[in-house]
Design a protein around this motif. Structure first.
Motif, short mmCIF file in Angstrom:
data_model
loop_
_atom_site.label_atom_id
_atom_site.label_comp_id
_atom_site.label_asym_id
_atom_site.label_seq_id
_atom_site.Cartn_x
_atom_site.Cartn_y
_atom_site.Cartn_z
N PHE A 78 0.81 -1.21 0.00
CA PHE A 78 0.00 0.00 0.00
C PHE A 78 0.85 1.27 0.00
CE2 PHE A 78 -3.36 -2.83 1.80
CZ PHE A 78 -4.30 -2.61 0.81
N CYS A 79 2.16 1.14 0.29
CA CYS A 79 3.04 2.30 0.33
C CYS A 79 4.48 1.79 0.23
CB CYS A 79 2.85 3.10 1.62
SG CYS A 79 3.20 2.15 3.13
N GLU A 80 5.42 2.70 0.23
CA GLU A 80 6.82 2.33 0.29
C GLU A 80 7.17 1.82 1.69
OE1 GLU A 80 9.32 2.28 -2.06
OE2 GLU A 80 7.63 2.54 -3.45
N PRO A 81 8.05 0.84 1.81
CA PRO A 81 8.46 0.38 3.14
C PRO A 81 9.06 1.52 3.94
CG PRO A 81 9.21 -1.14 1.44
CD PRO A 81 8.70 0.08 0.73
N TYR A 82 8.81 1.51 5.25
CA TYR A 82 9.30 2.56 6.13
C TYR A 82 10.03 1.93 7.32
CZ TYR A 82 4.66 1.28 7.89
OH TYR A 82 3.56 0.57 8.28
N PHE A 83 11.02 2.63 7.81
CA PHE A 83 11.84 2.15 8.91
C PHE A 83 11.12 2.40 10.23
CE2 PHE A 83 15.25 2.52 12.06
CZ PHE A 83 15.98 1.38 11.79
N ILE A 84 11.11 1.40 11.16
CA ILE A 84 10.37 1.58 12.41
C ILE A 84 11.22 1.45 13.66
CG2 ILE A 84 8.17 0.85 11.39
CD1 ILE A 84 8.50 -1.83 12.89
N TYR A 85 12.38 0.74 13.60
CA TYR A 85 13.11 0.54 14.86
C TYR A 85 14.48 -0.04 14.56
CZ TYR A 85 13.47 -0.63 19.90
OH TYR A 85 13.82 -0.70 21.23
N SER A 86 15.46 0.35 15.36
CA SER A 86 16.81 -0.18 15.20
C SER A 86 17.29 -0.96 16.42
CB SER A 86 17.79 0.96 14.89
OG SER A 86 17.72 1.97 15.87
N GLY A 87 16.37 -1.31 17.32
CA GLY A 87 16.74 -2.12 18.46
C GLY A 87 17.32 -1.31 19.60
N THR A 88 17.95 -2.02 20.54
CA THR A 88 18.46 -1.39 21.76
C THR A 88 19.96 -1.17 21.73
OG1 THR A 88 18.76 -3.54 22.85
CG2 THR A 88 16.61 -2.49 23.09
N GLY A 89 20.61 -1.47 20.59
CA GLY A 89 22.04 -1.27 20.47
C GLY A 89 22.83 -2.51 20.18
N GLY A 90 22.20 -3.69 20.27
CA GLY A 90 22.88 -4.93 19.91
C GLY A 90 23.04 -5.03 18.39
N LYS A 91 24.09 -5.74 17.96
CA LYS A 91 24.29 -5.88 16.51
C LYS A 91 23.20 -6.75 15.90
CE LYS A 91 27.48 -9.85 16.75
NZ LYS A 91 28.83 -10.35 16.37
N TRP A 92 22.96 -6.52 14.62
CA TRP A 92 22.06 -7.33 13.82
C TRP A 92 20.66 -7.48 14.44
CZ3 TRP A 92 26.34 -11.57 13.37
CH2 TRP A 92 27.39 -11.07 12.60
N PRO A 93 19.94 -6.38 14.66
CA PRO A 93 18.53 -6.52 15.09
C PRO A 93 17.74 -7.23 14.00
CG PRO A 93 19.03 -4.25 14.46
CD PRO A 93 20.34 -4.98 14.46
N GLU A 94 17.04 -8.31 14.36
CA GLU A 94 16.40 -9.16 13.36
C GLU A 94 15.26 -9.93 14.01
OE1 GLU A 94 19.30 -12.02 12.01
OE2 GLU A 94 20.10 -12.30 14.01
N GLY A 95 14.61 -10.77 13.21
CA GLY A 95 13.56 -11.65 13.71
C GLY A 95 12.40 -10.92 14.35
N PRO A 96 11.84 -9.85 13.74
CA PRO A 96 10.78 -9.10 14.41
C PRO A 96 9.47 -9.87 14.50
CG PRO A 96 10.99 -8.36 12.14
CD PRO A 96 12.12 -9.33 12.38
N HIS A 97 8.77 -9.69 15.60
CA HIS A 97 7.39 -10.16 15.75
C HIS A 97 6.60 -9.06 16.44
CE1 HIS A 97 8.28 -14.25 14.50
NE2 HIS A 97 9.23 -14.34 15.41
N ILE A 98 5.42 -8.77 15.93
CA ILE A 98 4.55 -7.77 16.54
C ILE A 98 3.33 -8.46 17.15
CG2 ILE A 98 3.04 -5.79 16.09
CD1 ILE A 98 5.02 -4.81 14.05
N TYR A 99 2.96 -8.02 18.36
CA TYR A 99 1.81 -8.56 19.08
C TYR A 99 0.97 -7.39 19.59
CZ TYR A 99 5.21 -12.35 19.35
OH TYR A 99 6.17 -13.29 19.05
N LYS A 100 -0.31 -7.65 19.82
CA LYS A 100 -1.17 -6.68 20.49
C LYS A 100 -1.72 -7.34 21.74
CE LYS A 100 -4.76 -3.22 19.64
NZ LYS A 100 -5.77 -2.72 18.66
N PHE A 101 -1.51 -6.68 22.88
CA PHE A 101 -1.91 -7.26 24.16
C PHE A 101 -2.45 -6.14 25.04
CE2 PHE A 101 -0.80 -8.67 28.54
CZ PHE A 101 -1.59 -9.82 28.59
N LYS A 102 -3.71 -6.29 25.40
CA LYS A 102 -4.39 -5.33 26.28
C LYS A 102 -4.22 -3.89 25.78
CE LYS A 102 -4.39 -8.17 30.43
NZ LYS A 102 -4.04 -8.28 31.87
N GLY A 103 -4.44 -3.70 24.46
CA GLY A 103 -4.46 -2.38 23.88
C GLY A 103 -3.13 -1.82 23.45
#
Length: 425
Positions: A78-103
């Motif tokens: 629906f749009c161009e991909p956009y950057f959302i997060y670069s992690g907490t400082g560890g190398k190679w942030p990967e394997g994302p999973h998104i969940y919704k819990f209690k709002g």
């Protein structure tokens, strides 16, 4: 093709999956998130085209998590991909999973690299794209710098069971010896999860955020009826009833003209490619799965005509790292290949013109290979260190195989039967 989506209403039934639906997105570890309003998002790791030798916290978004909203039926963005997060400082942030819990929305990541520094971090936001506030006690799971049989813990996915209990599924490695090396690849583990103060807590109450070999917890769903103390000591693995089971893997697609499966035996037709020649090798293997085990197979190659004809049984990490016991025209030989180093023993006479039973064992960090003589005695013909076939030396993530192979410039056939895999936990 890159990324694609397949759908099924009956996923365990062969042939029930749809044709691939392409998704025009570049990256690794893609994850689908279905929001309450019907929106579907793909999140994945964006890897820069050129990886710098050194880099600091990647705030510019060169390496991190990107996202895009898609049409799940067509794969259209629906749009161009956009950057959302670069992690907490560890190398190679990967394997994302998104969940919704209690709002709230949660973004779960693996950081630190898929090795001994591996860790799991999580952040919370008000929408699937963030912004994200990291958990105050990140990492929420890691065994880095611990004396533990489980290392490289990471790549978590969270599930909620039908009874409302939460669990974390993740992979880990079990290295041995010193220098350390692991030969079984990344193994699937799981641990109980509880929610405290709006954040998931993985593991036991006494030692949260750590992975252990055993936990005291209720098991989820159908696996709650499995007796976890039972261990099957012997696996007789037939090659199939006119078809190979998914347990068996090949290096490449070698075709029905090369592989024939009968009720009790396997026929492999040799080509000019051996197991050091990459994906064109005629090879079928079963994964090495236990730290103490022994495997047998009977092999016959009655039409050996050339000095280069061979059939055998091997422990195989990849085409550059393997040990094998090989039936040749002048007898049985043992070979080791470790990178560019290769050794081969003098041929041994086996005093048989029929099927010869070959075996491979693994125990105390060593592989041993041999055959069974006419009196039923197991004769060792060679051995090799497990370390040299480990991920730390040979590379890869999925461990090694016990495999059957054949090579013949004339296209001669080899026959295999009576495969057995014995093990202890």
């Amino acid at each position: 093709m890159g990324m694609f989506i397949c759908t099924s209403t009956d996923p365990l039934t062969p042939g029930s999956w749809s044709e691939p639906i392409p998704v025009a997105l570049t990256g690794i570890d893609p994850d689908l998130f279905f929001d309450d309003d019907g929106s579907v998002y793909v999140s994945c790791t964006r890897v820069p085209a050129k990886i710098p030798q050194e880099y600091t916290f990647p705030k510019d978004g060169n390496w991190g998590i990107q996202q895009v909203k898609i049409d799940i039926a067509t794969g259209r963005l629906f749009c161009e991909p956009y950057f959302i997060y670069s992690g907490t400082g560890g190398k190679w942030p990967e394997g994302p999973h998104i969940y919704k819990f209690k709002g709230s929305y949660y973004l779960l990541l693996a950081e630190g690299g898929t090795d001994y520094g591996h860790m799991v971090t999580i952040a919370k936001g008000n929408c699937p794209a963030g912004p994200w506030d990291p958990c105050p006690y990140n990492p929420i799971l890691s065994n880095r710098s611990l004396h533990s049989p489980l290392q490289g813990v990471g790549h978590v996915d969270l599930i909620e069971s039908e009874s409302g209990d939460w669990f974390a599924f993740f992979h880990a490695i079990r290295p041995q010896g010193f220098p350390q090396g692991h030969i079984l690849g990344r193994e699937t583990c799981f641990a109980p999860v509880r929610w405290e103060n709006g954040w998931p807590v993985i593991g036991s109450v006494e030692n949260p955020g750590r992975a252990f070999v055993e936990y005291s917890a209720s098991l989820p769903g159908a696996i709650s009826n499995i007796p976890v103390t039972s261990v099957r000591k012997r696996l007789e693995q037939p090659f199939g009833n006119n078809s190979l089971s998914p347990t068996w893997n090949m290096l490449g697609h070698i075709g029905d003209s090369i592989v024939k499966v009968d009720t009790n035996s396997l026929t492999l037709k040799g080509t000019s490619h051996g197991i050091s020649d990459g994906s064109e090798a005629v090879f079928i293997g079963l994964r090495h799965q236990h730290l103490r085990c022994k495997s047998y197979v009977s092999v016959s190659m009655p039409s050996i005509t050339d000095a280069d004809d061979e059939a055998g049984f091997c422990v195989f990490a990849n085409s550059k790292y393997h040990y094998e016991v090989v039936l040749m025209r002048n007898g049985l030989v043992f070979r080791r290949k470790i990178g560019t180093l290769e050794t081969e023993t003098k041929a041994v006479s086996t005093e048989t013109s029929d099927f010869l039973t070959l075996w491979i064992s693994y125990e105390s960090e060593w592989y041993k290979l041999g055959y069974v003589d006419v009196l039923g005695k197991e004769i060792e013909v060679g051995k090799g260190e497990g370390l040299f076939l480990s991920t730390e030396v040979a590379g890869g993530y999925t461990g090694v195989y016990f495999g059957c192979f054949v090579k013949s410039n004339a296209g001669n056939e080899a026959f295999f039967k009576d495969f057995v895999y014995e093990y202890e936990e």
